[in-house]
Design an enzyme around this catalytic site. Structure first.
Site, mmCIF file in Angstrom:
data_model
loop_
_atom_site.group_PDB
_atom_site.id
_atom_site.type_symbol
_atom_site.label_atom_id
_atom_site.label_comp_id
_atom_site.label_asym_id
_atom_site.label_seq_id
_atom_site.Cartn_x
_atom_site.Cartn_y
_atom_site.Cartn_z
ATOM 1 N N PRO A 48 11.161 -54.046 38.262
ATOM 2 C CA PRO A 48 12.128 -53.307 39.001
ATOM 3 C C PRO A 48 12.662 -53.871 40.143
ATOM 4 C CG PRO A 48 9.667 -53.316 39.305
ATOM 5 C CD PRO A 48 10.064 -53.857 38.204
ATOM 6 N N ASN A 49 13.971 -53.238 40.493
ATOM 7 C CA ASN A 49 14.774 -53.648 41.601
ATOM 8 C C ASN A 49 15.664 -54.788 41.294
ATOM 9 O OD1 ASN A 49 14.239 -51.480 43.198
ATOM 10 N ND2 ASN A 49 12.025 -52.631 43.749
ATOM 11 N N ARG A 73 21.348 -57.739 48.301
ATOM 12 C CA ARG A 73 20.699 -57.670 49.412
ATOM 13 C C ARG A 73 19.837 -58.919 49.441
ATOM 14 N NH1 ARG A 73 16.778 -53.894 49.764
ATOM 15 N NH2 ARG A 73 16.388 -54.567 51.627
ATOM 16 N N TYR A 99 17.022 -64.180 47.087
ATOM 17 C CA TYR A 99 16.875 -64.106 45.606
ATOM 18 C C TYR A 99 18.120 -64.499 45.295
ATOM 19 C CZ TYR A 99 12.984 -61.001 46.326
ATOM 20 O OH TYR A 99 11.741 -60.604 46.698
ATOM 21 N N ASN A 142 10.156 -61.430 34.262
ATOM 22 C CA ASN A 142 9.981 -61.415 35.564
ATOM 23 C C ASN A 142 9.688 -59.926 35.870
ATOM 24 O OD1 ASN A 142 10.094 -61.306 38.433
ATOM 25 N ND2 ASN A 142 12.140 -62.391 38.774
ATOM 26 N N ALA A 165 7.805 -56.736 41.419
ATOM 27 C CA ALA A 165 6.730 -56.086 42.123
ATOM 28 C C ALA A 165 5.663 -55.956 41.284
ATOM 29 C CB ALA A 165 7.092 -55.098 42.899
ATOM 30 N N GLU A 168 6.499 -66.391 32.471
ATOM 31 C CA GLU A 168 6.714 -65.633 33.575
ATOM 32 C C GLU A 168 7.576 -66.415 34.731
ATOM 33 O OE1 GLU A 168 3.403 -63.427 35.274
ATOM 34 O OE2 GLU A 168 4.013 -64.136 37.336
ATOM 35 N N HIS A 203 10.015 -66.296 38.448
ATOM 36 C CA HIS A 203 9.935 -65.571 39.701
ATOM 37 C C HIS A 203 11.019 -66.546 40.390
ATOM 38 C CE1 HIS A 203 6.837 -62.991 39.147
ATOM 39 N NE2 HIS A 203 5.967 -63.970 38.951
ATOM 40 N N ARG A 249 5.246 -67.119 50.061
ATOM 41 C CA ARG A 249 5.463 -65.648 50.801
ATOM 42 C C ARG A 249 4.436 -65.022 51.367
ATOM 43 N NH1 ARG A 249 10.003 -62.674 47.435
ATOM 44 N NH2 ARG A 249 10.339 -61.619 49.307
#
Ligand code: CA2
Length: 152
Positions: A15-16, A23, A28, A79, A82, A103, A105, A112
């Site tokens: 998601p996103n 942004r 990112y 990835n 969230a 996986e 990221h 973080r």
């Protein structure tokens, strides 16, 4: 590189991530998801591997695509975004696969917020790459191909 048994790889984005490049570029990066996907397809061509990509903001759609992957591809890069930190459903779907899973990221989730330090999905993956931006996806692709390549 010698012949690889890795013929087809699926890259799943959670998601996103469809909003990448618009942004928070300091976290990112400035690349859009379309840029990253195009680079992965190109890198796949150079390695002799078919690369398919998929993005969804919906947990169930991600589960469906993972289940489909079991029948269709030789390796998976994911990835979960969230859902990494929350999803038992994605973890269970990944555990059903008999193919290598990496996986990825973009950010280093371990430097973080504390809630990002735990991955529900990582125990169901072969390995994890975090914090290397879009290069993490490219390294995951190369790793999957190398893992399935006969040593000379
Ligand atoms: O670092 C990563 O790749 C993450 O999986 C990205 C997720 C985050 O929840 C994970 O903890 C780490 C967030 C993706 C949000 O994507 C954005 C895209 C554009 C602008 C802002 C966020």
């Amino acid at each position: 590189m010698p012949a690889t048994k890795m013929k087809s790889i699926l890259v799943i984005h959670g998601p996103n991530l469809n909003r990448l490049g618009r942004r928070e570029p300091e976290i990112y990066g400035r690349h859009t998801l379309a840029d990253i996907d195009a680079e992965l397809v190109q890198a796949g061509n150079a390695l002799g591997v078919d690369v398919q990509t998929f993005q969804s903001n919906h947990e169930g759609e991600l589960v469906d695509r993972i289940q489909q992957a079991a029948e269709e591809v030789d390796g998976l890069i994911i990835n979960p975004a969230a859902y990494t930190h929350t999803s038992v459903a994605l973890r269970d779907a990944l555990l059903m696969l008999d193919i290598p899973v990496i996986e990825v990221h973009l950010s280093n989730i371990y430097r973080r917020e504390a809630f990002r330090h735990h991955s529900m999905t990582a125990p169901a993956a072969t390995g994890q790459i975090a914090g290397l931006g879009k290069n993490g996806y490219l390294l995951a692709l190369e790793a999957l191909v190398r893992m399935a390549t006969d040593a000379p």
